[in-house]
Design a protein around this motif. Sequence first.
Motif, PDB file in Angstrom:
ATOM      1  N   LEU A 107       0.806  -1.221   0.000  1.00 27.08           N
ATOM      2  CA  LEU A 107       0.000   0.000   0.000  1.00 27.08           C
ATOM      3  C   LEU A 107       0.839   1.272   0.000  1.00 27.08           C
ATOM      4  CD1 LEU A 107      -2.723  -1.047   2.602  1.00 27.08           C
ATOM      5  CD2 LEU A 107      -2.888  -1.089   0.108  1.00 27.08           C
ATOM      6  N   LEU A 108       2.120   1.184   0.273  1.00 28.43           N
ATOM      7  CA  LEU A 108       2.939   2.384   0.391  1.00 28.43           C
ATOM      8  C   LEU A 108       3.019   3.199  -0.901  1.00 28.43           C
ATOM      9  CD1 LEU A 108       4.513   3.869   2.556  1.00 28.43           C
ATOM     10  CD2 LEU A 108       6.558   2.601   1.883  1.00 28.43           C
ATOM     11  N   PRO A 109       3.184   2.607  -2.094  1.00 35.68           N
ATOM     12  CA  PRO A 109       3.196   3.435  -3.311  1.00 35.68           C
ATOM     13  C   PRO A 109       1.910   4.230  -3.512  1.00 35.68           C
ATOM     14  CG  PRO A 109       4.089   1.269  -3.766  1.00 35.68           C
ATOM     15  CD  PRO A 109       3.510   1.204  -2.397  1.00 35.68           C
ATOM     16  N   ARG A 110       0.771   3.610  -3.236  1.00 33.74           N
ATOM     17  CA  ARG A 110      -0.495   4.336  -3.377  1.00 33.74           C
ATOM     18  C   ARG A 110      -0.586   5.485  -2.370  1.00 33.74           C
ATOM     19  NH1 ARG A 110      -5.740   0.643  -3.405  1.00 33.74           N
ATOM     20  NH2 ARG A 110      -4.503  -0.173  -5.149  1.00 33.74           N
ATOM     21  N   PHE A 111      -0.109   5.240  -1.154  1.00 30.58           N
ATOM     22  CA  PHE A 111      -0.136   6.299  -0.145  1.00 30.58           C
ATOM     23  C   PHE A 111       0.747   7.463  -0.560  1.00 30.58           C
ATOM     24  CE2 PHE A 111       2.090   8.185   3.487  1.00 30.58           C
ATOM     25  CZ  PHE A 111       1.024   8.765   4.160  1.00 30.58           C
ATOM     26  N   LEU A 112       1.954   7.181  -1.053  1.00 24.43           N
ATOM     27  CA  LEU A 112       2.859   8.256  -1.465  1.00 24.43           C
ATOM     28  C   LEU A 112       2.291   9.039  -2.631  1.00 24.43           C
ATOM     29  CD1 LEU A 112       6.308   6.435  -1.172  1.00 24.43           C
ATOM     30  CD2 LEU A 112       5.397   8.193   0.340  1.00 24.43           C
ATOM     31  N   THR A 113       1.625   8.340  -3.542  1.00 23.60           N
ATOM     32  CA  THR A 113       1.045   9.021  -4.695  1.00 23.60           C
ATOM     33  C   THR A 113      -0.024  10.021  -4.260  1.00 23.60           C
ATOM     34  OG1 THR A 113       1.486   7.088  -6.073  1.00 23.60           O
ATOM     35  CG2 THR A 113      -0.121   8.666  -6.887  1.00 23.60           C
ATOM     36  N   ARG A 114      -0.873   9.617  -3.326  1.00 23.03           N
ATOM     37  CA  ARG A 114      -1.931  10.518  -2.865  1.00 23.03           C
ATOM     38  C   ARG A 114      -1.400  11.594  -1.929  1.00 23.03           C
ATOM     39  NH1 ARG A 114      -7.214   6.623  -1.656  1.00 23.03           N
ATOM     40  NH2 ARG A 114      -7.448   5.840  -3.793  1.00 23.03           N
ATOM     41  N   HIS A 115      -0.484  11.214  -1.054  1.00 24.07           N
ATOM     42  CA  HIS A 115       0.019  12.179  -0.075  1.00 24.07           C
ATOM     43  C   HIS A 115       0.798  13.298  -0.747  1.00 24.07           C
ATOM     44  CE1 HIS A 115       1.522  13.720   3.706  1.00 24.07           C
ATOM     45  NE2 HIS A 115       2.776  13.585   3.275  1.00 24.07           N
ATOM     46  N   ARG A 116       1.598  12.959  -1.753  1.00 27.33           N
ATOM     47  CA  ARG A 116       2.396  13.968  -2.450  1.00 27.33           C
ATOM     48  C   ARG A 116       1.648  14.586  -3.641  1.00 27.33           C
ATOM     49  NH1 ARG A 116       7.905  13.865  -1.205  1.00 27.33           N
ATOM     50  NH2 ARG A 116       8.138  13.025   0.896  1.00 27.33           N
ATOM     51  N   ARG A 117       0.419  14.141  -3.879  1.00 27.30           N
ATOM     52  CA  ARG A 117      -0.400  14.654  -4.991  1.00 27.30           C
ATOM     53  C   ARG A 117       0.367  14.565  -6.317  1.00 27.30           C
ATOM     54  NH1 ARG A 117      -2.534  20.358  -2.883  1.00 27.30           N
ATOM     55  NH2 ARG A 117      -0.525  20.373  -1.810  1.00 27.30           N
ATOM     56  N   LEU A 118       0.798  13.368  -6.625  1.00 17.55           N
ATOM     57  CA  LEU A 118       1.615  13.133  -7.814  1.00 17.55           C
ATOM     58  C   LEU A 118       0.740  12.961  -9.048  1.00 17.55           C
ATOM     59  CD1 LEU A 118       4.240  10.623  -6.343  1.00 17.55           C
ATOM     60  CD2 LEU A 118       4.445  13.105  -6.577  1.00 17.55           C
ATOM     61  N   GLU A 119       1.230  13.486 -10.156  1.00 17.14           N
ATOM     62  CA  GLU A 119       0.576  13.355 -11.456  1.00 17.14           C
ATOM     63  C   GLU A 119       1.601  12.839 -12.461  1.00 17.14           C
ATOM     64  OE1 GLU A 119      -2.549  13.719 -12.082  1.00 17.14           O
ATOM     65  OE2 GLU A 119      -3.162  14.552 -10.136  1.00 17.14           O
ATOM     66  N   PRO A 120       1.208  11.850 -13.306  1.00 16.90           N
ATOM     67  CA  PRO A 120       2.184  11.286 -14.253  1.00 16.90           C
ATOM     68  C   PRO A 120       2.460  12.236 -15.408  1.00 16.90           C
ATOM     69  CG  PRO A 120       0.033  10.281 -14.577  1.00 16.90           C
ATOM     70  CD  PRO A 120      -0.109  11.185 -13.394  1.00 16.90           C
ATOM     71  N   LEU A 121       3.685  12.164 -15.922  1.00 12.23           N
ATOM     72  CA  LEU A 121       4.037  12.878 -17.147  1.00 12.23           C
ATOM     73  C   LEU A 121       3.535  12.079 -18.342  1.00 12.23           C
ATOM     74  CD1 LEU A 121       7.697  14.061 -16.426  1.00 12.23           C
ATOM     75  CD2 LEU A 121       5.623  15.449 -16.410  1.00 12.23           C
TER      76      LEU A 121
END
Length: 912
Positions: A107-121
Motif C-alpha cells: 500500500l505504500l506506493p499508493r499512499f505516497l502518490t496521494r500524499h504527495r499529490r503526484l501526477e504522471p508525465l
Amino acid sequence: MSSAPPDPFALPSGAKFRLALVVTALLGTTAFIHNLLYFTFSPDGGRAVAVYQRCAAAPEGQPPATDPLSYTRGFLSCIAPYEREKAWWVLGGILLLASTAAAIYVLLPRFLTRHRRLEPLSPHDPDQAPLLALLHALCREAGLPRPPEFWVSGIDDRRVDAFTFGRSGRYRVALAQGTVASFGLAPQRARAVVLHELAHLRNKDVDVTYLTVALALAFVPTGLLPLAVALIGTPAHSVLSVTWRSLVLVALVRVTCVSVLRMREYGADVRAAVWGAGPGLLDVLGTARGRPVPWWRRGPLAVHPSAAARAAEIVRPQELFRLRFTECFAAGLAVSVAASGLLTLLWLVLNRLDALDARWTVVLLCAPAALAVIGLGVWRAALFGGGTRVVLLPALGLGLGLVVGVPLAPQSGIVLTDRPLVPGPAAVVWSLALCALMVALSAWISRSAALWHATGERPPRRAWQAGLLAAALPFAVLLSGWMLLYDAGDALGPVHDSARELYALADASAPVGPYWLWALVEHPLTLRFAQWTPLVMAMAAVWLLPVAAPWRRRPSYDTGWARHVLLTSTATAAAFAWFQLLERVLLREGVSQAVRGQDGFLLAFTYWQIGAAMLLQGIAAAVTVRVRRHDRLAIPFALLTAFLTGSLLTVVFFAGVLLAGCADALAIVPSRCALDLPPSLIRDTLLRILTGGFLCALAGAAASRALSHLRDERPPGAPLLRAPHVRPTPSVPSAPLVPPAPAVPPPLSLSAVPPRSPHPRPALLDRHLTIALACVPAALVVAFALIVGPLGQASGADATGASSAAACRKFDEFLGATGSLSPAEANSRLFEAVQLALQAGDTPLATAFQGLFAAARDGDAERFGALTDTIADRCAAEGAPLESRAQRTGHRPAPVASRPPEPPVLSRFKGR
C-alpha cells in the motif's frame, strides 16, 4: 603515475545485504518481545518462570558422565512442554510482523502518490513531451533497459529534489516542481538529481529500501506497542533488567534500518558521479548545507547522511570500502539474539535435533546477516588493496557482538535475570576463544579472496558468493559450538571427571603420556565435536575455497601439485601400515595376554593408534609446506594432503583391525575372523582422525612455514603461484569522479601473444586430477557421514533400535530409577526416551512423556493420572508394559551405587 581509483561496483552494494541484518535484528527482537508477553500474560507463564530457573540450576555432586550434552539435554527436556507452548507465541508474533510489513509494502506506493499529490508525465501532452524525452535519454545514459514512470508533485515545492518509489516491474520517479523548473534554469543540477534517482534503480535498492521502511513501520504496532504493554505487566523485581535489554534491542533495530538507508544514498551518489553528475550533485548538496535540519535528523541515527558527508563521499569514496567496527558489532549482536530466540521455533518443525545440531541449524540460517556485512567487506578489502590488518578490529567487533548478545537473549533477559552479566570462568574462556577465532576466520576470508584476485584477472561474478557460502560453514560451526559451551558453562564438571577416570583406567595398564594430550584425543567433549559432521564440512571448506581459486586459469597453474599430494598421502599411509604391524607384533611378544586383555590396555592401544594417525597428518602437511614453500597455495594444499592422508589412514586402521581378527599373531586378544565392523564405528573413527589431523596439519604447516622463513628466505626471483598482481591502492583523485575516457587498445602484435604450453595434455590432465583429489574425497566423506549418522541422530548404538517399544522401555527404566537420580540425570534419562520416540516417529508418545514429567513437577494430579493411563495403554499396545508404574504412588527403590562408566570404545574393539 597516479593509480586508478577502485571500481566501487565491482562487488554488489552493501545496502541490499544489510536488509538481511535488518530481518535478523527484527526476528531476535520480536522473539524477545513475545517471550516477554508469554511469561507475563500466559496462564502458565508464572509457573514456567519457576520451572526454567529450577531446570537451569546446575546440580552439585553429580556422578561422572560421558555425554557432554547431558546437562543441556536435561535442561531441554525439563522445559520442553513450556518451550513448545511458547513457540506458538513467538511464531504468531513473527507472522503478525511479516503480514503487517507486507501490507504496508503493497500500500505504500499508493499512499505516497496521494500524499504527495503526484501526477504522471504524459508523452501525449505537448508541454510535457520534451521533458519526458529528456528523462528517457537520461535513462539510456544510465543503462536502464526499461525506463521508470515519471511523475510530478502537485505540492508547491521549489527545491531541486526527487525520490524513487514503487515495486518491481513498476518503479516511479517523482520530481518536485523545483526540479522540473531547473531543467530550464539550471540543467546541470536537475540532471544530477535525476541521475541520482536512476542510480537507485541501477543499484537495485528501491525494493530493499521500501522493504526496510515497511518492516520498520510494521514494528511499531506489532513490536513496540506489545512491548510497552508487556513492560506494564512485568513484575517489579524484573522491570529494570527487562527494560534496559528492550531498549538495546529497539536501538539495534533502529541502527540496522538506518544503515540500509544511509548506504543506499552513498551508493547512488557515487554511481551518479561516475556518470558525470558529480559537479551537479556537489552544487545541490552545497545549497542543502545552509538549510536548518531538525535534531532528530542529525547524527549517526539519521535516516539520511548529512550533506557534508555525501559531498565528501562524492569527492573521495570511502564509506563503500570501509568496514566499521560498529557495524560488525551490530551484526554479531543481531545474530546472537536472533539465534537464541529462534531456537524456540525449532521445537515446532525440527524437534528431533539434539542441542548441538539445533544450534548449528539456527546459526546457519542467521549466518548471512553477519557474513553479508563482514564477509563482503573483507572481499572489498582484498580487491582494493587491503590486507588482513584492516579486518582485525571489525572481526573483534563481530566476536564481541556475538558475546554481548547472550545476556540480551530471551532466556537470560527475561527468565534467568538473577544471573550476573559477567559469566563464569569457563564461559569467559570460551568467549575469548570465539573472538580469536572470528579474527582467524576473517583473515582466512581475506587470504582466500586475495588468491582469487592474485593474477590481476577479475574473479568470476559468483566467486564472492561461493566465498560467503563457504565461510558460512565454519562460522556456523564456531558459533553453535560456542553457544553450547557457553550455555553449559561450569556444568561440565561431571564430564571432566569422567575423562579423568578413563585416563586413570588406561594409564594404570599402559603408559599414555600426560593428561592434557590424552584429553585432546579421548575427552568426551573432544569426541562429541570430532564426530560431528558439520565440523568436517567446515574443515573441508577451509582448504577447498583457496584451492579452487586457480582452477579457472589458462594455462593451468603448477602441474606438480596432484603428484605431490598423491605421493605424500600414499607414502604416509604405507608408513602407518608398517607402524601398525610393528606395534602389534611387539605388543604380542612383549606384553602378557592378561595385561593385553585389560580394558585400560585396549583403550590405551586405541589411543596410540588414533593419535599416531593424527600426528602423521601433521607431518604430511609440514612436508608439503616445506617442499613447496614458495607457493602461495602451500598451506591450503597441505590441508588437502592431510585430508586425503587421513582418509587413507582410516582405511589402513580398519584393515589392521580386520587382519588382527583373522591372524592371531597380530591380534591383541584372540577373536573370530569376521567382517562385522558397524558403519557407525567406521564413521566416528574417520571423523575423529580427520578432525584431529586437521588441527595437527595446521600446527605442522605453521611450524614448517616459520622454519622455512628462518632458514632460507625466498630468493628475489623465485616465482609464487604466478606473477603477483599489484592491486591498486584505495586512493582516489581529489577531484569529483568523472566518467573515464574510453581506452584505445594497442595494436595486436605477435610478441604480445603468450606462448602455448609445450605439453598441454599433461597440464590439463594434472588439473583434472587435482580437482578430483580435492572434490571426490571430501564429497565421499561428507556423504558417508550424513548417511550413517544424519543430523539429529546419533551414529552409534543409541541410534539403533529406535522404536516406540524401545522408548517405553527407556521410560520404564527412568521411572524405576527416579529415586536414585539427580535432577540433571533424571532429565537426561527422560530426554533419551523422548528422542527414541521422536526417532520412531511417535511424536504423541514423546509429548506425553514430557507432559507427565511436567505434571509431576507441578503437582497436577489430574493431568498426571490422565497422562499415565495414556502412556501405559500406548506402551502395552507396543508390547512394552510399564513395570514401574507403582513408583509414581510414592515407592522409591534403594539407591544404586554409581560406578565409573565403561569406556565406549571397548565394546567395539575388544578382541582386536
